[in-house]
Design a protein around this motif. Structure first.
Motif, PDB file in Angstrom:
ATOM      1  N   VAL A 193      -9.785  30.554  19.438  1.00 20.50           N
ATOM      2  CA  VAL A 193      -8.920  31.412  20.584  1.00 20.50           C
ATOM      3  C   VAL A 193      -9.587  30.096  21.703  1.00 20.50           C
ATOM      4  O   VAL A 193     -10.297  29.162  21.887  1.00 20.50           O
ATOM      5  CB  VAL A 193      -9.684  32.889  20.726  1.00 20.50           C
ATOM      6  N   LYS A 206      -2.700  36.836  19.468  1.00 22.76           N
ATOM      7  CA  LYS A 206      -2.327  38.166  20.522  1.00 22.76           C
ATOM      8  C   LYS A 206      -3.943  38.258  21.211  1.00 22.76           C
ATOM      9  O   LYS A 206      -5.492  37.759  20.781  1.00 22.76           O
ATOM     10  CB  LYS A 206      -2.453  39.341  19.831  1.00 22.76           C
ATOM     11  N   PRO A 207      -4.620  38.936  22.468  1.00 22.01           N
ATOM     12  CA  PRO A 207      -3.442  39.990  22.894  1.00 22.01           C
ATOM     13  C   PRO A 207      -2.426  38.652  23.851  1.00 22.01           C
ATOM     14  O   PRO A 207      -1.688  39.591  24.655  1.00 22.01           O
ATOM     15  CB  PRO A 207      -4.600  40.829  23.849  1.00 22.01           C
ATOM     16  N   MET A 249      -8.973  42.923  29.539  1.00 23.61           N
ATOM     17  CA  MET A 249      -8.776  42.446  28.026  1.00 23.61           C
ATOM     18  C   MET A 249      -7.246  42.114  27.744  1.00 23.61           C
ATOM     19  O   MET A 249      -7.738  41.575  26.464  1.00 23.61           O
ATOM     20  CB  MET A 249      -9.343  43.696  26.962  1.00 23.61           C
ATOM     21  N   GLY A 257      -7.644  38.122  26.893  1.00 24.39           N
ATOM     22  CA  GLY A 257      -8.695  37.538  25.567  1.00 24.39           C
ATOM     23  C   GLY A 257      -9.186  36.517  25.923  1.00 24.39           C
ATOM     24  O   GLY A 257      -9.100  35.561  25.326  1.00 24.39           O
ATOM     25  N   CYS A 258     -10.216  36.602  27.215  1.00 23.08           N
ATOM     26  CA  CYS A 258     -11.446  36.105  27.406  1.00 23.08           C
ATOM     27  C   CYS A 258     -12.315  36.425  26.274  1.00 23.08           C
ATOM     28  O   CYS A 258     -12.517  37.834  26.301  1.00 23.08           O
ATOM     29  CB  CYS A 258     -11.972  36.006  28.551  1.00 23.08           C
ATOM     30  N   PRO A 259     -12.661  35.384  25.298  1.00 24.40           N
ATOM     31  CA  PRO A 259     -13.803  35.932  24.042  1.00 24.40           C
ATOM     32  C   PRO A 259     -15.403  36.186  24.974  1.00 24.40           C
ATOM     33  O   PRO A 259     -15.968  36.991  24.407  1.00 24.40           O
ATOM     34  CB  PRO A 259     -14.260  34.655  23.643  1.00 24.40           C
ATOM     35  N   ILE A 284     -15.172  38.746  27.431  1.00 21.56           N
ATOM     36  CA  ILE A 284     -14.869  39.838  27.433  1.00 21.56           C
ATOM     37  C   ILE A 284     -15.293  41.159  26.391  1.00 21.56           C
ATOM     38  O   ILE A 284     -14.635  40.308  25.162  1.00 21.56           O
ATOM     39  CB  ILE A 284     -13.930  40.174  28.594  1.00 21.56           C
ATOM     40  N   SER A 285     -15.761  41.595  26.035  1.00 14.79           N
ATOM     41  CA  SER A 285     -15.908  43.086  25.462  1.00 14.79           C
ATOM     42  C   SER A 285     -15.896  44.515  25.461  1.00 14.79           C
ATOM     43  O   SER A 285     -16.257  44.445  27.130  1.00 14.79           O
ATOM     44  CB  SER A 285     -16.572  43.147  23.543  1.00 14.79           C
ATOM     45  N   THR A 314     -23.751  34.629  28.516  1.00 14.60           N
ATOM     46  CA  THR A 314     -23.562  32.869  27.762  1.00 14.60           C
ATOM     47  C   THR A 314     -21.960  32.659  28.027  1.00 14.60           C
ATOM     48  O   THR A 314     -22.478  31.671  27.856  1.00 14.60           O
ATOM     49  CB  THR A 314     -24.541  32.805  26.690  1.00 14.60           C
ATOM     50  N   ARG A 327     -12.333  25.918  18.562  1.00 16.44           N
ATOM     51  CA  ARG A 327     -12.133  26.694  19.314  1.00 16.44           C
ATOM     52  C   ARG A 327     -12.124  27.762  19.427  1.00 16.44           C
ATOM     53  O   ARG A 327     -11.744  29.515  19.136  1.00 16.44           O
ATOM     54  CB  ARG A 327     -11.285  26.544  20.364  1.00 16.44           C
ATOM     55  N   MET A 340     -11.857  38.193  18.507  1.00 12.54           N
ATOM     56  CA  MET A 340     -10.836  38.755  18.797  1.00 12.54           C
ATOM     57  C   MET A 340      -9.804  39.646  18.282  1.00 12.54           C
ATOM     58  O   MET A 340      -9.863  40.792  19.266  1.00 12.54           O
ATOM     59  CB  MET A 340      -9.543  37.056  19.584  1.00 12.54           C
ATOM     60  N   ILE A 354      -9.268  43.973  20.745  1.00 12.09           N
ATOM     61  CA  ILE A 354      -8.367  43.977  20.940  1.00 12.09           C
ATOM     62  C   ILE A 354      -7.970  45.127  20.231  1.00 12.09           C
ATOM     63  O   ILE A 354      -7.213  46.108  20.474  1.00 12.09           O
ATOM     64  CB  ILE A 354      -7.288  42.967  20.755  1.00 12.09           C
TER      65      ILE A 354
END
Ligand SMILES: Cc1ncc(C[n+]2csc(CCOP(=O)(O)OP(=O)(O)O)c2C)c(N)n1
Ligand code: SF4
Ligand code: SF4
Lengths: 580, 189
Positions: free
Chosen positions: A341, A376-377, A543, A546-548, A550-551, A562, B44, B102, B106
């Motif tokens: 990602v 996605k997203p 969300m 698609g920032c890794p 954020i969940s 981190t 990545r 991911m 999502i």
């Protein structure tokens, strides 16, 4: 001294020892580190060129001038450099010239699985292939000797597992030959038809001479190697497949290991095959050696038992040849895939969101980190073909479908734009295209591991140098100054406005989305953001980018401190203002 | 006897440094070593794997299904993903940290429950540890890799001093104290 070296590091050590003076390359996984390691030696002049064609021509120029020279690229890079390659075969060299090409079976980091061995055959240029780091070092040195002896460039072929594996290699001292004298010789160096006709005959004779070398001398020096154990099974192989075969079959088979892939010997293979009961050709990708055997009436088994697709391994060979499989255990759960990602804080993310907001429907994409904008997203990229194709194919699209031109854009990275996007932009300006090209200028070649390029203002050694001005370049090729917009992708409103304005322009337009890659050492980050659980309504708007970092936990967004680099893009999406 | 260790995790977790430290240790012990790394795209945030093989003579640089003696997993799901690569009587050392792919973030997939239980149910010998708080204690969450190397070191039969020497060689001087502390804490878990 024996050292544990990466295959690519061993190639660089070999360049050093062979007294190479000039190295010019364009990055591409899995070849990149060769040039990066070579740049650590003060004795070698090293550079990143704008693309592979330029790099090969630089190396050619240096070799003809009389210094040993080298260029490296990934398999698809050789497509770009194919033009000089085919004719350098005719001119030959003066001092040695070696071309490294790294294939990527299994496509760990590539867009196709092409087999570069065909290039050696098609261009009639000698090709060597090592099986471990020690051979990387030895073969590259040998390649320079053979280049000078046969007056030809020589190709060293790697595959990913050789380039990116570490094994022991014996290093030594540098021996720097004096530059060879250059004497004018148009019959040799000016490939106009009259001269080329004569040279073609020379090339064909050279192949005969090299074949004789491959039959005998190559065996004496261990380049082509015959190892007899059990003769029930014979294996003809090369490169990493030799390692796989040895591990799978040990002394249950005999081996003909070919270090010289072009030209291939005939008698050597015939003699070996005659000694063995069943003979397999074990080679990844195409049936290159197999076809040669069959053409010469040597009865072998190959692709019918194995496969044209993906990487080989010891277990594949054990299964096909011996019918053996190892027992395994398995966790009885569904495991979601984990593709790569865009990094947290990646500047490309905001621009993709801005495209969506600006009503863009179709995006011709290109190759780089931003290709990940296809998944996605984000899901904003429609096509990805080869470097530069975003800009040129956008033009074709808009000529075919002019009514959609104001909903269609190209995205291309800074390095890719310089590599081969700029010619597409010239075409757009010249042929009056109503096209919007977006340059994602993160001031580095990101995907391949952060190499400098002509837009960054630094050389491979980190020395400051001139930087291409993308704005001025766009103007110079014919994009009206009023149709060029620069935005900061961390600012979503600013970026959306820039894209809208470009789409509204009459005639060609360019957007430069400018913000350095978040992983660059000199980039200062803001402190990580956090989510105010009281204010978060769980709408998941944040969300969408698609920032890794954020969940969602218990219905509310959370940010991993981190990973978060405080780029502030997510907070611009949060209506209740919960992120800060 | 040749041995195989697989180091698996998520791109960006520092698996490459871990494999380099292990490689340096094995060289010091006079083994023949081959290491295969992943560079490029999967760095990545994708699933990454490094193979480390050592012994008298190593032919293939990669590890295949049913071959690894040890799997050192930086993340639970990755331990499960690569479990098939382990010998049925091998050992899994797993960091209990969870990182959502991911597809999970999502909502297209779920992060399965009971991952470590499923690994145990498959018959694997599992050592689980929560390396993240230990790394934080050592001074930085980024030191998870060295904590895990410390935890594995204990199970290799190679003396601690050799490991410490390798850590000293492989990490930048400015982070040395932090990493030595991380190694010690991992070793003593
Ligand atoms: C002909 C060719 N050469 C090299 C590569 C390897 N490669 C893939 S992406 C890339 C460059 C990406 O840099 P940039 O365009 O600046 O985008 P970024 O990754 O920084 O977002 C390179 C060199 C390739 N795919 N094709
Ligand atoms: S390396 Fe840089 S450009 Fe590539 S995804 Fe990460 S932040 Fe973005
Ligand atoms: S500020 Fe938001 S989008 Fe930016 S890195 Fe942090 S969590 Fe990701």
């Amino acid at each position: 001294m024996k050292k544990l070296l990466l295959g690519n590091e061993a190639v660089a050590a070999g360049l050093y020892e062979a007294g190479v003076k000039v190295v010019s390359s364009y990055p591409g996984t899995p070849s990149t580190e060769v040039t990066e390691f070579a740049a650590k030696y003060d004795e070698i002049y090293c550079e990143w060129a704008p693309n592979e064609k330029v790099a090969m021509e630089v190396a050619f120029g240096a070799a003809v001038a009389g210094a040993r020279a080298f260029c490296a690229q990934k398999h698809v890079g050789l497509n770009v450099a194919a033009d000089p390659l085919f004719t350098a075969s005719y001119t030959g060299v003066n001092a040695g010239m070696v071309i490294l090409v790294a294939d990527d079976p299994g496509m760990h980091s590539s867009q196709n699985e092409q087999d570069s061995r065909h290039y050696a055959q098609a261009s009639k240029i000698m090709m060597l292939e090592p099986s471990d780091s020690d051979e990387c070092l030895k073969f590259i040195k040998l390649a320079f000797e053979l280049s000078e002896r046969f007056d030809t460039p020589v190709i060293l072929r790697e595959t990913t597992r050789i380039a990116h594996s570490r094994s022991l290699a014996e290093t030594g001292e540098r021996v720097e030959p004096d530059n060879k004298e250059y004497t004018k010789n148009p019959q040799k160096y000016v490939m106009a038809p009259a001269n080329a006709k004569v040279k073609h005959i020379v090339v064909e004779q050279r192949i005969l001479d090299q074949t004789a070398f491959a039959e005998k001398e190559a065996v004496e020096i261990g380049l082509n190697k015959v190892e007899y154990y059990s003769k029930k099974i014979g294996v003809i192989t090369a490169g990493v497949c030799y390692d796989y075969a040895k591990e799978a079959l040990g002394d249950k088979a005999s081996y003909l290991k070919l270090g010289c892939l072009y030209p291939l010997p005939v008698q050597l293979i015939k003699d070996f095959a005659a000694q063995c009961e069943t003979v397999y050709v074990i080679e990844e990708l195409d049936d290159y050696i197999e076809t040669h055997c069959l053409k010469n009436g040597i009865n072998v088994r190959g692709k019918a038992d194995f496969t044209l697709i993906g990487e080989y391994s010891q277990s594949l060979i054990a299964k096909v040849v011996l019918g053996e499989e190892k027992p395994t255990i398995k966790a009885d759960i569904d495991i979601p895939v984990r593709p790569p990602v865009l990094c947290a804080g990646c500047p490309h993310r905001g621009l993709f969101y801005a495209l969506k907001k600006a009503g863009v429907e179709t995006v011709t994409g290109d190759i780089g980190c931003y290709t990940l904008g296809a998944s996605k997203p984000i899901g904003m990229i429609d096509t990805c073909l080869c470097m530069g194709a975003s800009v040129s194919s956008l033009h074709g699209r808009n000529k075919a479908n002019p009514e959609k031109a104001n909903k269609t854009v190209a995205v291309i990275g800074d390095s890719t734009f310089i590599h081969s996007g700029v010619t597409g932009l010239i075409n757009i300006a010249y042929n009056k295209s109503n096209s919007v090209s977006i340059i994602l200028d993160n001031s580095i070649t990101g995907m391949t591991g952060h190499q400098q390029n002509p837009t960054t203002g630094y050389t491979i050694k980190g020395d400051p140098t001139s930087a291409v001005s993308l704005e001025k370049l766009a103007v110079a090729v014919g994009i009206p100054e009023s149709n060029i917009f620069v935005c900061d992708p961390y600012n979503l409103t600013d970026s959306e406005q820039a894209v809208r304005k470009a789409l509204d322009c009459d005639g060609p337009a360019v957007v430069i989305s400018r913000r350095p890659c978040a992983l660059l050492k000199y980039v200062k980050h803001n402190p990580p953001l956090s989510v105010d659980k009281e204010k978060c309504v769980g709408c998941k708007m944040c969300m969408r980018i698609g920032c890794p970092a954020i969940s969602i936990k218990d219905g509310k967004a959370q940010i991993d401190s981190t990973q978060c680099l405080g780029c502030d893009v997510c907070s611009q999406l949060c209506k209740p203002g919960a992120i800060g | 006897m040749n041995k195989s260790v697989m180091i698996v995790g998520v791109g960006g977790q520092g698996t490459l440094l871990a494999s380099r430290i292990l490689g340096a240790v094995l060289l010091k012990k006079g083994y023949n070593v081959k290491l295969s790394e992943v560079h490029g795209m999967s760095q990545r945030g994708g699933s990454v794997v490094t193979y480390v093989k050592y012994g008298d003579e190593i032919a293939s640089p990669i590890i295949e299904k049913g071959e690894a003696d040890i799997i050192l997993a930086f993340e639970q799901l990755e331990a499960a993903r690569w479990l098939e690569y382990m010998k049925p009587d091998g050992k899994v050392i797993v960091n209990t940290q969870k990182i959502d792919p991911m597809s999970v973030v999502i909502g297209d997939a779920v992060y399965p429950d009971g991952v470590i239980d499923a690994i145990k149910a498959a018959g694997a010998d599992v050592l689980e540890l929560d390396a993240l708080p230990v790394a934080v204690e050592a001074g930085s969450p980024k030191a998870v890799n060295v904590v895990l190397i410390g935890a594995m070191a204990k199970h290799t039969g190679i003396e601690k001093e050799t490991w410490l020497e390798a850590v000293r060689e492989c990490v930048p001087a400015k982070f040395l104290d932090l990493n030595i502390k991380a190694f010690e804490l991992g070793y003593n878990i």
